[in-house]
Motif scaffolding. Structure first.
Motif, PDB file in Angstrom:
ATOM      1  N   UNK A  32       0.884  -1.312  -0.068  1.00 22.37           N
ATOM      2  CA  UNK A  32       0.042   0.006  -0.110  1.00 22.37           C
ATOM      3  C   UNK A  32       0.737   1.318  -0.062  1.00 22.37           C
ATOM      4  N   UNK A  33       2.015   1.473   0.767  1.00 20.85           N
ATOM      5  CA  UNK A  33       2.777   2.335   0.746  1.00 20.85           C
ATOM      6  C   UNK A  33       3.575   2.714  -0.566  1.00 20.85           C
ATOM      7  N   UNK A  34       3.959   1.569  -1.181  1.00 21.29           N
ATOM      8  CA  UNK A  34       4.558   1.862  -2.691  1.00 21.29           C
ATOM      9  C   UNK A  34       3.584   2.303  -3.497  1.00 21.29           C
ATOM     10  N   UNK A  35       2.236   1.850  -3.356  1.00 26.67           N
ATOM     11  CA  UNK A  35       1.260   2.371  -4.167  1.00 26.67           C
ATOM     12  C   UNK A  35       1.009   4.056  -4.073  1.00 26.67           C
ATOM     13  N   UNK A  36       1.163   4.387  -2.704  1.00 27.11           N
ATOM     14  CA  UNK A  36       0.847   5.824  -2.303  1.00 27.11           C
ATOM     15  C   UNK A  36       2.003   6.412  -3.081  1.00 27.11           C
ATOM     16  N   UNK A  37       3.436   6.247  -2.886  1.00 27.46           N
ATOM     17  CA  UNK A  37       4.447   6.604  -3.341  1.00 27.46           C
ATOM     18  C   UNK A  37       4.373   6.870  -4.965  1.00 27.46           C
ATOM     19  N   UNK A  38       4.066   5.685  -5.670  1.00 26.05           N
ATOM     20  CA  UNK A  38       4.159   5.824  -7.150  1.00 26.05           C
ATOM     21  C   UNK A  38       2.941   6.622  -7.779  1.00 26.05           C
ATOM     22  N   UNK A  39       1.757   6.451  -7.021  1.00 27.74           N
ATOM     23  CA  UNK A  39       0.624   7.318  -7.538  1.00 27.74           C
ATOM     24  C   UNK A  39       0.377   8.601  -6.993  1.00 27.74           C
ATOM     25  N   UNK A  40       0.858   8.697  -5.844  1.00 28.00           N
ATOM     26  CA  UNK A  40       0.578   9.970  -5.226  1.00 28.00           C
ATOM     27  C   UNK A  40       1.894  10.768  -5.308  1.00 28.00           C
ATOM     28  N   UNK A  41       3.087  10.546  -4.855  1.00 25.40           N
ATOM     29  CA  UNK A  41       4.148  11.240  -4.618  1.00 25.40           C
ATOM     30  C   UNK A  41       4.797  11.404  -6.099  1.00 25.40           C
ATOM     31  N   UNK A  42       4.933  10.296  -6.796  1.00 26.34           N
ATOM     32  CA  UNK A  42       5.690  10.444  -7.820  1.00 26.34           C
ATOM     33  C   UNK A  42       5.179  10.467  -9.208  1.00 26.34           C
ATOM     34  N   UNK A  43       3.604  10.909  -8.707  1.00 23.19           N
ATOM     35  CA  UNK A  43       2.882  11.094  -9.909  1.00 23.19           C
ATOM     36  C   UNK A  43       3.117  12.067 -10.968  1.00 23.19           C
ATOM     37  N   UNK A  44       3.826  13.264 -10.718  1.00 28.15           N
ATOM     38  CA  UNK A  44       4.234  13.958 -11.852  1.00 28.15           C
ATOM     39  C   UNK A  44       5.410  13.491 -12.730  1.00 28.15           C
TER      40      UNK A  44
END
Lengths: 215, 496
Positions: free
Chosen positions: A151-163
């Motif tokens: 879940x953490x990876x998902x937040x990082x990839x889709x949330x933080x690294x989105x740009x």
């Protein structure tokens, strides 16, 4: 170590989009084999270590870093394929080719070739992910850290690294299907890598404990 | 057999030297006179009274007669000596003779079919094994047929069952430990394992769990034992593998598993098992490795389709925009009069009902049932427009995939999960099926039976072992036992 630099900065090696595709495959293939041979080297080194430690024959011959490498690689491969299937079924807007999005690689990255290369790239990245898990949660032998890790990876990839992903809409503009499907795949992927690593770690600890009792 | 828990030993009634006293107690306790199948036969030998206690439904009468004959012969020809008990013991023409010193054990033995005799003036009873249980001979099990290979199967008789195993494993280290469970039923349970191969901890855990079972009777034999040992709860997945084939049981013993045989049940339990034990079949090992692999893959695909094809199809009917361009043809040709979900549920329930009906229908009527099923429900339902042809097709694919899984229990579980997925799709479409599948996967991954993760070797991931489940390896190439049973001797074949 060369391979890690290749892994982190692939655009440095592939900076000319006019390159023929086959050359890129060759490069990726070489990369892949390099990692494999590295792991095999480690394996043989470790076997030597084991013989020095006089561990009786018959104990699992795979050393822990090799196990982590292989688990990460296959984790990426298996769940990358699952992601591709979900993409074909239109459950999700972005396929495994999302891993190629940050780099300008030419139109082929939109086709099925791009997806397959994407899966391979994800497998390689997953090796790093597996080592990250090992760093964080290796001692907890349960399924929970794996799920949270995913879940953490998902937040990082889709949330933080989105740009970083030009083709991906921001999290709040994504459709619900894509959000749920990708989150589920990430959670299961985290579970796969996490639970495997924690379990194997526990197994090896138990074995060591038993041997110390015997000797 | 006479091993018992120590706390009970204090309350056991000793055998008194006065035979009349014993007779009174025993008659009272087992109801000689009111139960017709429990009986006592009195003899006078060398001037001393001797009593034979017997349950006539469980004993082999010719052997009992032979014993009586010998004793009468002894009375007629031998000179009276000081120790009558020794004289009698000498004349007991049977291989299995034991002594017990209390009435409780003697009665327990008698009720399991042995006979015991009391001699006046002695405080020990002599127990002789003259058991013969009503039962059948070994037959090929219905649920695990093979085209080639052994056709014997376990029976309801625990002694015969251990014999069938022993016939395949002549190793001196094969252990068959017996114990009795159930306060009233006193069912025999045998734990089989190969000493030096099976993990000691595993054997001890199973033994401890068996000893802790505190129930009056185990009429549903192995199933009850399973529920106690693996603590199933409301988890629908089968947590142990049953087999009725001695060759399958022997193979697992060699691999380091523990096999539990419960009296009065033809299926034995294999511990510990994972999901992938339920998708393998003896047939694969009777064919060439390549053919075996092919069969296994067909089966995997069948089970996978059986689980997902119907929910996915329902999803595509409800949301045709999801279909990949190449698969436009999937879907309904005419718009249905009844909602597709309801139709599918009809179909699923119908097949399940038919299956139940087929079990209970006597075989002369089975043809009639088949006609009703195929013609009335299939054909006419389509003509009338209750069910669409596609619904019948996909429901049938699901049902066939379920029947193809070698484990009956696994088949039913998959069916139930399919229904849950269908409901999830009908209610929430894509998020429904994705979340339901994920939650199912996580729950299955979290299952542990006897400390073995249920999805091993897929999760935790062990590539070599996984390859072994995906591909039927040739026997010479499998040098090691599976690591999951934690075998004490890792190698099946010498390493050279």
């Amino acid at each position: 170590m060369i391979s890690t630099t290749v892994l982190l900065f692939p655009n440095f090696f592939l900076f000319t989009p006019g390159y023929k595709m086959c050359k890129k495959y060759l490069l990726l293939g070489m990369l892949f084999f390099e990692v494999i041979s590295m792991s095999q080297n480690k394996n043989s080194e470790n076997q030597q270590n084991q013989q020095q430690d006089q561990i009786p024959e018959g104990v699992p011959s795979m050393s822990f870093p090799v196990y982590v490498t292989i688990t990460g690689m296959f984790g990426g491969l298996i769940w990358g394929i699952v992601g591709y299937v979900a993409f074909i079924l239109n459950f999700i807007r972005v396929g495994p080719a999302m891993a190629l999005m940050p780099w300008a690689l030419g139109p082929w990255k939109e086709t099925w070739i791009g997806q397959i290369v994407g899966i391979l790239v994800i497998s390689l990245i997953s090796i790093g992910v597996a080592f990250l898990y090992r760093l964080l949660f290796v001692k907890i032998n349960s399924i929970w850290p794996g799920l949270l890790f995913g879940a953490g990876l998902w937040i990082i990839v889709f949330g933080l690294l989105n740009p970083m992903f030009p083709g991906l809409k921001s999290l709040f503009n994504l459709d619900i299907n894509t959000i749920i499907t990708s989150a589920c795949i990430y959670v299961v992927y985290g579970l796969f890598i996490g639970y495997s690593i924690s379990y194997e770690y526990q197994e090896q600890q138990d074995e060591r404990a038993q041997q110390s009792i015997q000797s | 057999m006479s091993a018992e828990k120590s706390e009970e030993k204090d309350q056991k009634q000793p055998i008194s030297p006065k035979i009349r006293e014993n007779e009174k107690i025993i008659s009272n306790r087992v109801g000689i006179g009111s139960s017709f199948d429990v009986d006592v036969r009195r003899l006078s030998i060398q001037g001393k009274e001797v009593q034979f206690y017997i349950v006539n439904g469980l004993t082999d009468t010719p052997i009992a007669i032979e014993l009586l004959k010998e004793l009468m012969f002894l009375d007629a020809v031998e000179v009276e000596q000081f120790d009558v008990k020794k004289q009698i013991q000498n004349r007991l023409t049977h291989v299995q003779v034991e002594f017990v010193d209390n009435i409780d054990d003697a009665i327990k033995q008698m009720l399991s079919g042995l006979t015991f005799l009391l001699i006046d003036g002695e405080s020990e009873a002599i127990v002789i094994d003259v058991r013969q249980y009503p039962g059948r001979g070994p037959e090929e099990p219905d649920t695990e047929k093979v085209v080639r290979g052994a056709r014997d199967g376990y029976t309801e008789n625990i002694i015969e069952n251990t014999g069938l195993t022993r016939r395949r494993i002549r190793d001196e280290r094969l252990r068959n430990e017996i114990l009795q469970v159930g306060k009233r039923s006193k069912t025999d349970i045998c734990i089989s394992y190969i000493d030096g191969v099976a993990d000691n901890d595993l054997v001890n855990i199973v033994k401890k769990e068996l000893e802790n079972i505190d129930i009056d009777g185990l009429t549903m034999a192995d199933k009850v034992v399973e529920e106690y040992i693996v603590k199933q709860g409301y988890n629908p997945f089968p947590l142990v593998r049953y087999t009725e084939r001695p060759d399958v049981a022997a193979t697992h013993l060699f691999e380091g598993h523990v096999v539990v045989i419960v009296d009065a049940s033809p299926s034995v339990i294999i511990f510990p098992t994972t999901f992938f034990h339920h998708v393998q079949h003896a047939e694969e090992y009777r064919q060439a490795p390549m053919i075996g692999t092919f069969l296994r893959w067909v089966r995997f695909l069948g089970m996978f389709f059986s689980l997902f094809i119907l929910p996915l199809w329902l999803l595509f009917v409800m949301q045709p925009s999801l279909l990949p361009p190449d698969f436009d043809f999937i879907g309904l040709e005419e718009s249905p009069t009844i909602p597709v979900f309801v139709q599918i549920m009809f179909g699923e329930l119908g097949i399940e009902l038919l299956r139940m009906a087929a079990i209970h229908t006597p075989s002369p009527l089975a043809t009639a049932l088949g006609l009703v099923a195929a013609l009335l429900i299939g054909e006419i339902a389509i003509e009338v427009g209750v069910l669409s042809a596609e619904v019948i097709l996909y429901v049938a694919i699901g049902a066939i995939g379920m029947f193809a899984s070698p484990s009956y229990e696994m088949g039913i579980t998959l069916k139930m999960i399919r229904v849950l997925l269908l409901v999830a799709v009908a209610a929430f479409k894509v998020p429904g099926i994705v979340i339901a599948t994920t939650v199912m996967f996580i729950l299955v991954a979290a299952i542990k039976t006897l400390n073995v993760p249920y999805l091993w070797p897929f999760l935790p991931f062990y590539p070599k072992a996984l390859l072994d489940t995906l591909i039927r390896m040739s026997v010479p190439s499998k040098k090691r036992r599976p690591s999951i049973v934690n075998p004490r001797d890792v190698y099946k074949q010498s390493k050279a």
